[in-house]
Design a protein around this motif. Sequence first.
Motif, short mmCIF file in Angstrom:
data_model
loop_
_atom_site.label_atom_id
_atom_site.label_comp_id
_atom_site.label_asym_id
_atom_site.label_seq_id
_atom_site.Cartn_x
_atom_site.Cartn_y
_atom_site.Cartn_z
N LEU A 125 -9.44 5.30 10.99
CA LEU A 125 -8.79 5.55 9.70
C LEU A 125 -7.68 4.52 9.47
CD1 LEU A 125 -8.42 7.54 7.25
CD2 LEU A 125 -6.76 8.75 8.66
N ASN B 219 3.50 8.36 -6.73
CA ASN B 219 3.97 7.73 -5.48
C ASN B 219 4.02 6.21 -5.59
OD1 ASN B 219 4.89 8.07 -2.84
ND2 ASN B 219 2.86 7.84 -1.93
N TYR C 141 -8.87 8.63 14.13
CA TYR C 141 -7.61 8.19 13.53
C TYR C 141 -7.37 6.69 13.72
CZ TYR C 141 -6.55 12.95 12.37
OH TYR C 141 -6.61 14.19 11.80
N THR D 5 -6.00 6.76 0.01
CA THR D 5 -5.16 7.90 0.38
C THR D 5 -5.73 8.53 1.66
OG1 THR D 5 -5.19 8.41 -2.00
CG2 THR D 5 -4.00 9.94 -0.54
N PRO D 6 -5.03 8.36 2.78
CA PRO D 6 -5.48 9.08 3.98
C PRO D 6 -5.26 10.57 3.75
CG PRO D 6 -3.32 8.12 4.37
CD PRO D 6 -3.74 7.67 3.00
N MET D 7 -6.23 11.39 4.12
CA MET D 7 -6.12 12.83 3.81
C MET D 7 -6.61 13.71 4.94
SD MET D 7 -7.54 13.50 0.02
CE MET D 7 -6.60 13.04 -1.41
N GLU D 8 -5.75 14.66 5.28
CA GLU D 8 -6.16 15.78 6.13
C GLU D 8 -6.13 17.08 5.34
OE1 GLU D 8 -3.13 15.43 9.17
OE2 GLU D 8 -4.65 14.98 10.67
N GLY D 9 -5.66 17.01 4.13
CA GLY D 9 -5.50 18.21 3.31
C GLY D 9 -6.80 18.68 2.70
N GLN E 227 -7.37 12.64 -6.42
CA GLN E 227 -7.95 11.36 -5.96
C GLN E 227 -9.37 11.52 -5.45
OE1 GLN E 227 -5.50 13.15 -4.65
NE2 GLN E 227 -3.99 11.90 -3.58
N ARG F 286 0.83 -1.21 0.00
CA ARG F 286 0.00 0.00 0.00
C ARG F 286 0.87 1.26 0.00
NH1 ARG F 286 0.58 3.12 3.78
NH2 ARG F 286 -0.83 4.57 2.77
N HIS F 287 0.29 2.32 -0.50
CA HIS F 287 0.92 3.63 -0.45
C HIS F 287 -0.20 4.66 -0.54
CE1 HIS F 287 0.04 3.20 -4.66
NE2 HIS F 287 0.28 4.47 -4.84
N ALA F 288 0.14 5.91 -0.29
CA ALA F 288 -0.87 6.97 -0.43
C ALA F 288 -1.01 7.28 -1.92
CB ALA F 288 -0.44 8.19 0.36
N ARG G 262 10.78 4.42 5.74
CA ARG G 262 10.36 4.38 7.13
C ARG G 262 11.61 4.41 8.00
NH1 ARG G 262 6.11 5.12 4.84
NH2 ARG G 262 4.10 4.15 5.32
N LYS H 172 -1.75 8.89 -5.34
CA LYS H 172 -1.85 10.31 -5.73
C LYS H 172 -2.77 10.51 -6.92
CE LYS H 172 1.11 11.34 -2.54
NZ LYS H 172 0.74 12.08 -1.33
N GLN I 208 -7.00 18.04 -4.79
CA GLN I 208 -6.35 16.72 -4.91
C GLN I 208 -7.23 15.81 -5.78
OE1 GLN I 208 -3.96 15.35 -1.39
NE2 GLN I 208 -5.30 16.75 -0.28
N LYS J 89 9.38 2.78 -0.36
CA LYS J 89 8.70 3.16 0.89
C LYS J 89 9.77 3.50 1.94
CE LYS J 89 4.76 1.22 1.94
NZ LYS J 89 3.89 2.43 1.94
C1 LIG Z 1 -3.53 11.75 8.79
C2 LIG Z 1 -2.91 11.73 7.43
C3 LIG Z 1 -3.15 12.80 6.56
C4 LIG Z 1 -2.64 12.77 5.26
N1 LIG Z 1 -3.00 13.73 4.35
C5 LIG Z 1 -2.65 13.57 3.04
C6 LIG Z 1 -3.20 14.40 2.03
O1 LIG Z 1 -3.99 15.31 2.29
N2 LIG Z 1 -2.84 14.15 0.74
C7 LIG Z 1 -1.99 13.13 0.40
O2 LIG Z 1 -1.71 12.96 -0.80
N3 LIG Z 1 -1.45 12.32 1.34
C8 LIG Z 1 -1.77 12.51 2.63
N4 LIG Z 1 -1.28 11.65 3.59
C9 LIG Z 1 -0.37 10.56 3.17
C10 LIG Z 1 1.02 10.59 3.81
O3 LIG Z 1 1.78 11.65 3.26
C11 LIG Z 1 1.67 9.24 3.57
O4 LIG Z 1 0.88 8.25 4.19
C12 LIG Z 1 3.09 9.17 4.13
O5 LIG Z 1 3.93 10.05 3.42
C13 LIG Z 1 3.66 7.76 4.04
O6 LIG Z 1 3.64 7.29 2.70
P1 LIG Z 1 2.81 6.02 2.24
O7 LIG Z 1 1.47 6.08 2.90
O8 LIG Z 1 2.72 6.18 0.73
O9 LIG Z 1 3.57 4.80 2.64
C14 LIG Z 1 -1.78 11.69 4.88
C15 LIG Z 1 -1.52 10.65 5.80
C16 LIG Z 1 -2.09 10.66 7.02
C17 LIG Z 1 -1.85 9.47 7.95
#
Ligand SMILES: Cc1cc2nc3c(=O)[nH]c(=O)nc-3n(C[C@H](O)[C@H](O)[C@H](O)COP(=O)(O)O)c2cc1C
Length: 210
Positions: free
Chosen positions: A138, A192, A135, A153-157, A68, A10-12, A199, A14, A66, A197
């Motif tokens: 989430l 992405n 959270y 994609t987890p997002m707070e943005g 997504q 998995r990854h976030a 960490r 884009k 964004q 990855k």
């Molecule tokens: C609470 C939270 C908020 C996040 N907000 C965003 C966001 O708004 N847009 C985005 O593209 N990624 C967002 N991310 C993704 C993180 O940047 C990403 O999980 C982190 O860089 C690790 O990468 P990976 O999940 O691809 O392994 C968020 C992650 C978390 C946990």
Amino acid sequence: MTLIDNLKWRHAAKSMNGAPIAREALDRILEAVRLTATSSGLQPFELRVISTADLKAQIRPIAMNQRQVEECAHLLVFAAWDRFTPERIDYMFDLTNTERGGANAGLEAYRAYLHQRFAEMDEEAHFVQAAKQVYIALGSALIAAAEERIDSTPMEGFDNEALDALLDLRAQGLRSVALLPLGYRDAEHDWNAGLVKVRRPMDELVHFID
Ligand SMILES: Cc1cc2nc3c(=O)[nH]c(=O)nc-3n(C[C@H](O)[C@H](O)[C@H](O)COP(=O)(O)O)c2cc1C
């Protein structure tokens, strides 16, 4: 595939390709959210599952444009309780008594303790406590999606107040906390997807105290 394999996969995401996901898979992700642990078991949040192109398009500009948000199959909105009202606390304790077939003195004492504790907290502290539980949920959804090999994609943005207004959340005693688009990555635009990855090493993150 093991859980760890799926978490490495998995990854976030884009960018997503707009393809639908199976209803059964969506339901399993939502069930993982429902089963998540929460403080005192109160589950102080609700989800909105947004699937229409029109509403996703309205949310994209208030989510930092964004892509997504619009390209996903379903957009999950995690919204926390604004307050732990006595009614909300009682609902869960009454449900527990019903499901378990009767009241119990220890649980009733704990109910009274929670009433008092939340009565002494200001409203923002109520929301912060509820948002912490979001959270955890989430995280459960992220893991469940990975198990299904569904991108997310987890997002707070995003602009929380604008989203609250669009979905009329405040009138329902809720405030948006996080978004989770679910779908399938767009191989061409998801920059992405191919990245290593990164960490922190385990021995920096975890210290055994023997
Ligand atoms: C609470 C939270 C908020 C996040 N907000 C965003 C966001 O708004 N847009 C985005 O593209 N990624 C967002 N991310 C993704 C993180 O940047 C990403 O999980 C982190 O860089 C690790 O990468 P990976 O999940 O691809 O392994 C968020 C992650 C978390 C946990």
